[in-house]
Every structure is written in structure tokens, then in C-alpha cells.
Enzyme design. Structure first.
Site, PDB file in Angstrom:
ATOM      1  N   GLU A 205       0.795  -1.236   0.000  1.00 46.38           N
ATOM      2  CA  GLU A 205       0.000   0.000   0.000  1.00 46.38           C
ATOM      3  C   GLU A 205       0.824   1.281   0.000  1.00 46.38           C
ATOM      4  O   GLU A 205       0.636   2.158   0.853  1.00 46.38           O
ATOM      5  CB  GLU A 205      -0.991  -0.033   1.185  1.00 46.38           C
ATOM      6  CG  GLU A 205      -1.899  -1.249   1.119  1.00 46.38           C
ATOM      7  CD  GLU A 205      -2.852  -1.403   2.306  1.00 46.38           C
ATOM      8  OE1 GLU A 205      -2.841  -0.537   3.196  1.00 46.38           O
ATOM      9  OE2 GLU A 205      -3.595  -2.387   2.330  1.00 46.38           O
TER      10      GLU A 205
ATOM     11  N   ASN B 248       2.113  -4.535  -3.454  1.00 41.21           N
ATOM     12  CA  ASN B 248       0.703  -4.891  -3.315  1.00 41.21           C
ATOM     13  C   ASN B 248      -0.079  -3.639  -2.929  1.00 41.21           C
ATOM     14  O   ASN B 248       0.382  -2.849  -2.109  1.00 41.21           O
ATOM     15  CB  ASN B 248       0.641  -5.933  -2.175  1.00 41.21           C
ATOM     16  CG  ASN B 248      -0.689  -6.610  -1.997  1.00 41.21           C
ATOM     17  OD1 ASN B 248      -1.266  -7.099  -2.960  1.00 41.21           O
ATOM     18  ND2 ASN B 248      -1.169  -6.666  -0.755  1.00 41.21           N
TER      19      ASN B 248
ATOM     20  N   HIS C 210     -10.266  -5.670  -2.805  1.00 37.89           N
ATOM     21  CA  HIS C 210     -11.308  -5.452  -1.782  1.00 37.89           C
ATOM     22  C   HIS C 210     -12.443  -4.676  -2.451  1.00 37.89           C
ATOM     23  O   HIS C 210     -12.418  -3.450  -2.524  1.00 37.89           O
ATOM     24  CB  HIS C 210     -10.752  -4.669  -0.588  1.00 37.89           C
ATOM     25  CG  HIS C 210      -9.761  -5.460   0.205  1.00 37.89           C
ATOM     26  ND1 HIS C 210     -10.112  -6.612   0.876  1.00 37.89           N
ATOM     27  CD2 HIS C 210      -8.433  -5.290   0.409  1.00 37.89           C
ATOM     28  CE1 HIS C 210      -9.042  -7.107   1.481  1.00 37.89           C
ATOM     29  NE2 HIS C 210      -8.010  -6.328   1.211  1.00 37.89           N
TER      30      HIS C 210
ATOM     31  N   GLU D 282      -6.101 -10.260  -2.203  1.00 38.79           N
ATOM     32  CA  GLU D 282      -6.914 -10.149  -0.973  1.00 38.79           C
ATOM     33  C   GLU D 282      -8.398 -10.051  -1.318  1.00 38.79           C
ATOM     34  O   GLU D 282      -9.141  -9.262  -0.726  1.00 38.79           O
ATOM     35  CB  GLU D 282      -6.490  -8.913  -0.148  1.00 38.79           C
ATOM     36  CG  GLU D 282      -5.023  -8.871   0.184  1.00 38.79           C
ATOM     37  CD  GLU D 282      -4.609  -7.684   1.060  1.00 38.79           C
ATOM     38  OE1 GLU D 282      -5.482  -7.040   1.672  1.00 38.79           O
ATOM     39  OE2 GLU D 282      -3.393  -7.424   1.126  1.00 38.79           O
TER      40      GLU D 282
ATOM     41  N   ASP E 149     -12.146  -9.895  -1.660  1.00 39.49           N
ATOM     42  CA  ASP E 149     -13.437 -10.051  -0.993  1.00 39.49           C
ATOM     43  C   ASP E 149     -14.399  -9.038  -1.611  1.00 39.49           C
ATOM     44  O   ASP E 149     -13.983  -8.018  -2.159  1.00 39.49           O
ATOM     45  CB  ASP E 149     -13.391  -9.953   0.546  1.00 39.49           C
ATOM     46  CG  ASP E 149     -12.634  -8.766   1.110  1.00 39.49           C
ATOM     47  OD1 ASP E 149     -12.512  -7.743   0.405  1.00 39.49           O
ATOM     48  OD2 ASP E 149     -12.170  -8.850   2.257  1.00 39.49           O
TER      49      ASP E 149
HETATM   50  O1  9MR Z   1      -7.175  -8.962   7.783  1.00 35.78           O
HETATM   51  C1  9MR Z   1      -6.399  -8.046   8.507  1.00 35.78           C
HETATM   52  C2  9MR Z   1      -7.098  -7.705   9.808  1.00 35.78           C
HETATM   53  O2  9MR Z   1      -7.201  -8.837  10.632  1.00 35.78           O
HETATM   54  C3  9MR Z   1      -6.358  -6.600  10.503  1.00 35.78           C
HETATM   55  O3  9MR Z   1      -7.074  -6.192  11.643  1.00 35.78           O
HETATM   56  C4  9MR Z   1      -6.168  -5.430   9.558  1.00 35.78           C
HETATM   57  C5  9MR Z   1      -5.444  -4.282  10.185  1.00 35.78           C
HETATM   58  O4  9MR Z   1      -5.175  -3.301   9.269  1.00 35.78           O
HETATM   59  O5  9MR Z   1      -5.460  -5.877   8.419  1.00 35.78           O
HETATM   60  C6  9MR Z   1      -6.183  -6.784   7.693  1.00 35.78           C
HETATM   61  O6  9MR Z   1      -5.574  -7.085   6.486  1.00 35.78           O
HETATM   62  C7  9MR Z   1      -5.321  -5.982   5.611  1.00 35.78           C
HETATM   63  C8  9MR Z   1      -4.110  -6.333   4.812  1.00 35.78           C
HETATM   64  O7  9MR Z   1      -3.034  -6.608   5.673  1.00 35.78           O
HETATM   65  C9  9MR Z   1      -3.726  -5.241   3.851  1.00 35.78           C
HETATM   66  N1  9MR Z   1      -4.834  -4.871   3.009  1.00 35.78           N
HETATM   67  C10 9MR Z   1      -6.074  -4.586   3.696  1.00 35.78           C
HETATM   68  C11 9MR Z   1      -6.453  -5.728   4.624  1.00 35.78           C
HETATM   69  C12 9MR Z   1      -7.778  -5.438   5.304  1.00 35.78           C
HETATM   70  O8  9MR Z   1      -7.674  -4.364   6.167  1.00 35.78           O
END
Ligand code: 9MR
Length: 458
Positions: free
Chosen positions: A160, A201, A237, A266, A268
Site C-alpha cells: 500500500e 501490493n 477489496h 486479498e 473479498d
Molecule cells: O485482515 C487483517 C485484519 O485482521 C487486521 O485487523 C487489519 C489491520 O489493518 O489488516 C487486515 O488485512 C489488511 C491487509 O493486511 C492489507 N490490506 C487490507 C487488509 C484489510 O484491512
């Protein structure tokens, strides 16, 4: 050698045994291939993220291990997990997920080495001068990537790095080191594990747009400088209310044309709750469309869903009132999206909930009637817990019901299983009933859903 009569006896015994064995063991049914197997047949992987606390949930772990051929630790390889204090590395949680993947024969996607979020305070607020921060970053990348050398196939080295307008995000790394932190991280990762594919990513880069232009220009310039970069991750996402990404396949292809792999990392697809059959059908189409976009790009190497079940999705916690984003529901039942993924990957739809509902007016008098509803599980897997929904075409009202919890709002009726008829094995039926009132004509409802999936009526 046995004398002839003994040989004949032996032969008879052996034949009898073979016949008996054949009778006892039904002919092996070729199981439908899993998402992972379907993807593998197309030269791709189909993976899921997971997280350590979920690994005590045995039914969850069983599907995680059988359905997917790639796994990603959702949290346990992030900086705050691996180097919570400067120079103190902890790998227990990451190791647990990586070892699980290895036991399952799954490829591991490592997520993530350098990210502005889930970054411990000692880094983000350490006030380090550039040279020191650069060495902290290199040491982190080197130590983590070395620990997992040969075990992590793909690394999200940088996560990011962009703002929505395609400019660089103002992280502590960018603020202190400028964009060179990205090349530094990639070089350190390559040196630590030359066999791993190195990715950048990001989210909201799935379609053509300003943010993906930013990523495109970065990758182009890294390639031109000979910085080691092997792939670009598109998080995926998505949200039904914001529309499908703009020309996704074309976007993936333009990155592939730069000479890198691409992956959906990722995925969803959330919706505004409550879910209903229409939204779940649209979601299924989107899952299929993402998969088709990937399959149409030869360098699109695979798809990862950001966990596979609504039970463990991050969405409701971050976007209240939204959710139902994954291909399995909260009870680990496959949703229409699951069947759509299988079909898009060239398989048969598989085993989503499939049901039949027979609605009968058992008896009727001037303003009242008794309704009887038989629900049959026509799928090949068990249904564990259900709710049946239908709408009355007229002014019918349920006044008293049995064998289910009955609720009505306007014309819409919901019947929820009783404790003793929640499990419907494949082929099993249950009959529920009610007394109702009506005026005029008592027309039967024509459409039924079970767990928000359409049933055949009749
Ligand atoms: O799935 C992850 C969640 O359990 C955490 O609380 C969160 C914190 O930012 O991160 C989530 O995963 C993220 C990923 O690492 C990067 N892209 C966005 C995802 C969803 O927030």
C-alpha cells in the site's frame, strides 16, 4: 506349489474375498476437484488468508486445508508481529501458519515486509534520521525474509505505498527516505531469499485509474532501473455499492506487459447488509468476473481470498453494516459465489445449498387457514442451521406457528429452524407449519430462499 484341489480352493476363497470386498466398499466416487485443484489445472493457485486465532476451529481448518492450494498469514508476518521491539524478532505465529501450509502442501504468500500500518510505534514514531531508518528497514526485511527463505514463495515486500490519486503515501518510510525505500526493500528481500517472487501490493488498483497509474509508473521505473520486482498484487477489496473495477482485465494486462506477474491477493466482495438472494447473485457474478479477468491474462498467477468465510472476515469490524463478502457464509456453508468461482475455473458448480420447498394449504375456512411447508435439502452436503424466507402475495398473516421460529414483517415471513430440525442431511426434509389469517383469495407464495439462496418451489 499347492496341489490342484488346494489351488482351486484358494482361488475360490480369494475370488469370494474380492467379491465381498467389492460389495463392502462402494465404487470410489471421483470427488469434485477443489478450487485449488481447478486453479492448478489452469496453471494458477487459489488461496485463502487465515489468522492464528482461527486455527483452533477444526471445521474451519479442514476446509482451509482441503479447498485451497495457497495460504497467506493475514496478520502474523506484519512488522508489529515479527519485530515488535527493535531487533527482537518473534516468528512463532508466522511459523505456525507457514508450517500449516507446508503440512497441507500449500504455497505460502508472505504478507507483508514493509507497510505503514500495523507498524510498531518504535518505527513510526522513532524519529530516526534517514540513514538509521534505512538500516532498520533493511535489517527488518533481511531478517524476516531470511527466516522464511525457501518457505515463502511470494512476498508482498511493500504494501500500500500509494494514495488514491496515485501519489506516494506519506508513510514514515516515504517521508524520511523518499521513494527509494521501495527499491531498498526489494533489493534486501532479493538478497535474503533469491528464490522468492517479490511483489508490491495495493488496493483500489484493480481497475484502470489514477491509483493504478501510479503503481504502473512505479513498476515501469523499477524495471528500467533493474530493481528486483517480480509481481504486482491487486488486493481486490471490492464492494457491490461501488461498482466493478474499471476494465480490470485490461489493467492486469498492462502490468503483465511490463514483464511482471500479477495476482489478486486479498479478494473479498462486500455488500450492505442484510445479504439477500439478489445481492449474493451479483456477488457471485463478480467473483466469476474477477476470476475470468485473471484467467485471461497469462501472467496472472493466482487468486487469494482474504479469508474464505464470513465468519472471519475483517469487513464488519471496519465497515459497520457491511459484510457477507466471502464465498462461504458464517456457518462455513458455500454461497453462490463459491459455485460461481468453481464454474469460472472450469469446474462444476459443486455443492452449494440447494433446496426445494413445498408449500401447501392443508385446510382453510372463511378467514383462516393452516399452512404446511416442507423443506428438502436437495444438495449433497448437510445444512447446519437454516432460515426460510418467503413473502405472502396477499394479506395473509401467520398467527401461530410450529416446528420453527416464525416472524413476519409486512408480507415477508422468516422461519428459523427449531433446535431439533436445524441439521438437514443431504436429501433430508423437515415440515413446519402455521395457522394464518387471510381475506379475499389465499394465494400461495411462489418464491422461497433458504439461507438467502433460492430454492425450487414445488
Ligand atoms: O485482515 C487483517 C485484519 O485482521 C487486521 O485487523 C487489519 C489491520 O489493518 O489488516 C487486515 O488485512 C489488511 C491487509 O493486511 C492489507 N490490506 C487490507 C487488509 C484489510 O484491512
Amino acid at each position: 506349489m499347492f496341489p490342484p484341489h488346494l489351488s482351486r480352493l484358494l482361488l475360490a476363497l480369494v475370488s469370494a474375498f474380492v467379491v465381498l470386498a467389492a460389495l463392502a466398499v462402494p465404487p470410489a466416487q471421483a470427488a469434485e476437484p477443489t478450487l485449488g485443484e481447478l486453479a492448478a489445472a489452469k496453471g494458477r493457485y487459489f488461496g485463502s488468508a487465515t489468522d492464528n486465532p482461527e486455527l483452533t476451529d477444526a471445521p474451519y481448518v479442514a476446509i482451509l486445508g482441503s479447498e485451497f492450494n495457497s495460504i497467506t498469514p493475514g496478520n502474523s508476518l506484519k512488522w508489529e508481529a515479527t519485530e515488535p521491539q527493535r531487533g527482537q524478532f518473534t516468528f512463532a505465529k508466522g511459523d505456525e501458519v507457514v508450517a500449516l501450509g507446508q503440512r497441507n502442501g500449500q504455497m505460502v504468500r508472505g504478507h507483508t515486509l514493509v507497510w505503514h500500518s500495523q507498524l510498531p510505534d518504535w518505527v513510526s514514531n522513532g524519529g530516526f534520521p534517514a540513514a538509521e531508518l534505512r538500516s532498520i528497514l533493511r535489517n527488518h526485511v533481511t531478517t524476516v525474509a531470511s527466516h522464511y527463505k525457501g518457505k515463502v514463495a511470494h512476498w508482498d515486500v511493500v504494501n500500500e505505498p500509494f494514495n488514491e490519486d496515485g501519489t506516494f503515501r506519506d508513510s514514515v518510510f516515504y517521508r524520511t527516505l523518499g521513494e527509494s525505500y521501495i527499491a531498498d526493500a526489494l533489493r534486501a528481500a532479493r538478497a535474503a531469499d533469491p528464490g522468492a517472487k517479490l511483489y508490491i501490493n495495493d488496493y483500489n488498483t484493480d481497475g484502470l485509474g489514477a491509483k493504478s497509474d501510479g503503481m504502473y509508473n512505479l513498476v515501469k521505473s523499477l524495471k528500467a532501473q533493474g530493481v528486483p520486482i517480480d509481481g504486482v498484487g491487486f488486493q481486490g477489496h471490492l464492494a457491490l455499492q461501488y461498482g466493478f473495477p474499471n476494465r480490470m482485465q485490461e489493467n492486469l494486462q498492462r502490468f503483465a506487459d511490463l514483464g511482471v506477474d500479477v495476482a489478486i491477493t486479498e479478494l473479498d466482495i462486500r455488500m450492505i447488509l442484510p445479504a439477500d438472494a439478489t445481492k449474493l447473485a451479483t456477488q457471485a457474478t463478480w467473483y466469476s468476473d474477477v476470476t475470468k479477468a485473471c484467467l485471461a491474462v497469462s501472467r496472472c498467477v493466482g487468486i487469494t481470498v482474504w479469508d474464505y468465510t464470513d465468519k472471519y472476515s475483517w469487513i464488519p469490524g471496519v465497515f459497520p453494516g457491511e459484510g457477507a463478502a466471502l464465498p462461504y457464509d458464517e456457518n462455513l456453508r458455500p454461497k453462490p459465489a463459491y459455485a460461481a468461482l468453481r464454474t469460472a475455473l472450469g469446474g462444476k458448480p459443486g455443492d452449494p445449498t440447494s433446496c426445494k420447498v413445498a408449500y401447501k394449504v392443508a385446510s382453510q375456512w372463511n378467514t383462516g387457514f393452516t399452512g404446511s411447508v416442507t423443506i428438502t435439502n436437495t444438495g449433497s452436503g448437510a445444512i447446519n442451521g437454516w432460515n426460510l424466507k418467503f413473502s405472502f402475495p396477499g394479506d395473509q398473516k401467520v398467527t401461530h406457528g410450529w416446528n420453527a421460529g416464525w416472524a413476519q414483517s409486512g408480507a415477508a415471513v422468516t422461519a428459523t429452524n427449531a433446535s431439533w430440525n436445524g441439521t438437514l442431511a443431504a436429501g433430508a426434509s423437515t415440515t413446519i407449519g402455521f395457522n394464518g389469517s387471510y381475506t379475499g383469495t389465499n394465494t400461495a407464495p411462489g418464491a422461497f430462499t433458504l439461507n438467502d439462496q433460492n430454492c425450487t418451489a414445488g
